[in-house]
Write an enzyme that holds these catalytic residues in place. Structure first.
Site, short mmCIF file in Angstrom:
data_model
loop_
_atom_site.label_atom_id
_atom_site.label_comp_id
_atom_site.label_asym_id
_atom_site.label_seq_id
_atom_site.Cartn_x
_atom_site.Cartn_y
_atom_site.Cartn_z
N GLU A 92 0.81 -1.21 0.00
CA GLU A 92 0.00 0.00 0.00
C GLU A 92 0.85 1.26 0.00
O GLU A 92 1.98 1.26 0.47
CB GLU A 92 -0.88 0.02 1.25
CG GLU A 92 -1.87 -1.11 1.27
CD GLU A 92 -2.74 -1.10 2.50
OE1 GLU A 92 -3.31 -2.13 2.82
OE2 GLU A 92 -2.84 -0.04 3.16
N CYS A 105 3.24 8.38 1.45
CA CYS A 105 3.64 7.38 2.46
C CYS A 105 3.96 6.09 1.71
O CYS A 105 3.13 5.59 0.95
CB CYS A 105 2.47 7.19 3.42
SG CYS A 105 2.78 5.94 4.65
N CYS A 112 5.35 -7.57 7.55
CA CYS A 112 6.29 -7.09 8.56
C CYS A 112 6.49 -8.19 9.60
O CYS A 112 5.57 -8.95 9.88
CB CYS A 112 5.72 -5.84 9.24
SG CYS A 112 6.84 -5.11 10.46
N CYS A 116 3.30 -5.98 15.87
CA CYS A 116 2.64 -5.05 16.82
C CYS A 116 1.14 -5.38 16.84
O CYS A 116 0.53 -5.55 15.77
CB CYS A 116 2.87 -3.60 16.40
SG CYS A 116 4.62 -3.21 16.26
N CYS A 119 -1.61 -3.30 14.74
CA CYS A 119 -1.29 -2.95 13.35
C CYS A 119 -1.79 -4.01 12.37
O CYS A 119 -1.54 -5.21 12.54
CB CYS A 119 0.22 -2.78 13.22
SG CYS A 119 0.79 -2.54 11.54
N GLU A 160 8.93 -2.55 8.22
CA GLU A 160 9.82 -1.86 9.14
C GLU A 160 11.09 -1.47 8.36
O GLU A 160 11.90 -2.33 8.01
CB GLU A 160 10.15 -2.81 10.32
CG GLU A 160 11.28 -2.41 11.21
CD GLU A 160 11.23 -0.95 11.71
OE1 GLU A 160 10.18 -0.51 12.19
OE2 GLU A 160 12.26 -0.26 11.58
N SER A 214 8.21 4.91 16.81
CA SER A 214 6.88 4.51 17.28
C SER A 214 7.02 4.02 18.71
O SER A 214 7.47 2.92 18.96
CB SER A 214 6.34 3.38 16.39
OG SER A 214 6.24 3.85 15.07
N LEU A 215 6.63 4.87 19.64
CA LEU A 215 6.84 4.56 21.05
C LEU A 215 5.57 3.89 21.63
O LEU A 215 5.62 2.79 22.16
CB LEU A 215 7.20 5.84 21.81
CG LEU A 215 7.79 5.67 23.20
CD1 LEU A 215 9.02 4.78 23.19
CD2 LEU A 215 8.14 7.04 23.79
N ASN A 290 -6.27 3.72 14.72
CA ASN A 290 -7.27 3.31 13.73
C ASN A 290 -7.82 1.95 14.09
O ASN A 290 -7.06 1.07 14.49
CB ASN A 290 -6.64 3.23 12.34
CG ASN A 290 -6.51 4.59 11.72
OD1 ASN A 290 -7.50 5.28 11.49
ND2 ASN A 290 -5.27 4.99 11.47
N CYS A 333 -1.89 2.27 6.83
CA CYS A 333 -1.49 1.16 5.96
C CYS A 333 -1.73 -0.23 6.51
O CYS A 333 -1.74 -0.44 7.69
CB CYS A 333 -0.02 1.33 5.59
SG CYS A 333 0.14 2.34 4.14
#
Ligand code: SAH
Ligand code: SF4
Length: 359
Positions: A92, A105, A112, A116, A119, A160, A214-215, A290, A333
């Site tokens: 994407e 983007c 990946c 996470c 995600c 990543e 990304s914390l 999201n 994404c």
């Protein structure tokens, strides 16, 4: 042999190669102009002699991306693409309009490895790395399709970037070439989930891009639950690497913090976050999380986000709330690829996959 990736050659290298074969230097420029316009079929490059087109087709490939699906936001004109790569895999990419121009983007991997929990990309696992050329192809294809010029990019799509370090770095170098797509480092942001070895390596490259980390949590207990990478590199190690990065580059780091209702959005979390970031040259970007099909997560309420923001501000941390672009087309994404895969498998209807509401 048809395996040389034409995009991976610099203009000088291509010029030299063509000159060796008896063609004048301007032919290389013409070829590059076609590529910049998103034309990857040599036979369509109609200002080149037919014989040169045949030579190119025989000796080179140009990894391309084809538009498999495209969604245009009715709210703000954001365009989301699902690109099909030459081997049939899909990634994407999102094109967004800001006051200063168009920003894109980009994806750096198919899938990946990082898993996470919030995600959509992480859900499908890892398939493969993208080549530098496939990253560039996403820009060329979007520019050509939308008839716009992309002036800044964010490596925040699928994958990543620091887990595909070599290809990402060659891609960034390709962008610096004059005459090509050309986007200066100051208009490039790279987002990582916190691969500490990659951040350390990047800090030595001497490239003035913007690093986003990304914390998403103020402590290891919460972060390890939502981001498995934290078990390998806990927050203390990650923030130490971030401080080293700021010291080495003089550049401000941006911390991404997805606000997930009841998970990481309490006042106590804000206080702890402020404590940990005290004194660092940084900026916190709060992102209402999201919704993702198959996951229970809800975004924090507006009031909660506001309260969280105020605590950080009072403690002297620079903070903003990310504007939600393309919320009617699920612009974050990983979701379009999943829903398209599922739709092709006939398992789910497109309209009910993700219900993402504008803030
Ligand atoms: N792998 C990199 C870059 C791609 S993800 C990284 O993790 O930083 C880009 C950004 O989107 C990251 O900040 C990621 O945490 C965030 N993200 C992933 N899923 C999300 C979701 N459902 N809602 C909001 N942000 C999300
Ligand atoms: Fe990978 Fe980033 Fe998604 Fe985590 S948030 S699974 S690192 S793409």
């Amino acid at each position: 042999m048809s395996t040389i990736d034409l995009r991976a050659l610099s203009l000088e290298e291509l010029t030299a190669l063509l000159q060796d074969a008896g063609y004048p230097a301007f032919r290389a420029k013409q070829v590059r102009t076609w590529l910049d316009r998103g034309v990857t079929d040599f036979h369509q490059m109609n200002n080149l002699p037919k014989q040169l087109r045949d030579v190119l087709a025989k000796n080179f490939t140009v990894p391309g991306v084809a538009i498999a699906r495209k969604l245009v936001s009715q709210l703000d004109g954001t365009v989301k693409y699902l690109f099909r790569l030459d081997d049939g895999e899909t990634v994407e990419s999102v094109l967004m309009q800001y006051k200063h121009g168009w920003s894109q983007c980009l994806s750096t991997q198919v899938g990946c490895k990082m898993g996470c929990t919030f995600c959509a990309t992480g859900m499908g696992g890892f398939v493969r790395n993208l080549s530098a050329s496939e990253m560039l192809a996403q820009i060329e294809a979007a520019q050509q399709d939308a008839g716009v010029r992309v002036s800044s990019i964010v490596l925040m799509g699928m994958g990543e970037p620091l887990d595909n370090y070599e290809q990402v770095l060659s891609f960034l170098r390709m962008l610096q070439e004059k005459g090509g797509v050309h986007i200066g480092m100051r208009h490039i942001s790279l987002s990582t989930c916190g691969l500490v070895d990659g951040i350390r390596r990047l800090s030595k490259e001497n490239i003035p891009l913007t690093l986003s980390v990304s914390l998403h949590a103020p402590n290891d207990a919460i972060r390890s639950r939502t981001m498995p990478v934290n078990r390998r590199w806990p927050i203390a190690d990650l923030l130490a690497a971030c401080r080293e990065y700021v010291e080495a580059t003089g550049r401000r780091i941006s911390f991404e913090y997805a606000m997930i209702d009841g998970v990481n959005d309490s006042d106590a979390c804000a206080q702890e976050l402020a404590q940990r970031l005290q004194g660092m040259l940084c900026h916190v970007n709060l992102i209402p999380v999201n919704a993702v099909a198959g996951k229970k997560q809800q975004r924090s309420s507006r009031q909660r986000i506001q309260a969280f923001m105020e605590i950080l501000e009072k403690r002297g941390i620079c903070v903003t709330v990310r504007r939600t672009l393309g919320s009617d087309i699920n612009a974050s994404c990983g979701q379009l690829r999943r829903q398209t895969d599922r739709q092709e498998e006939g398992k789910e209807a497109l309209s009910c996959i993700v219900q993402d509401k504008p803030m």
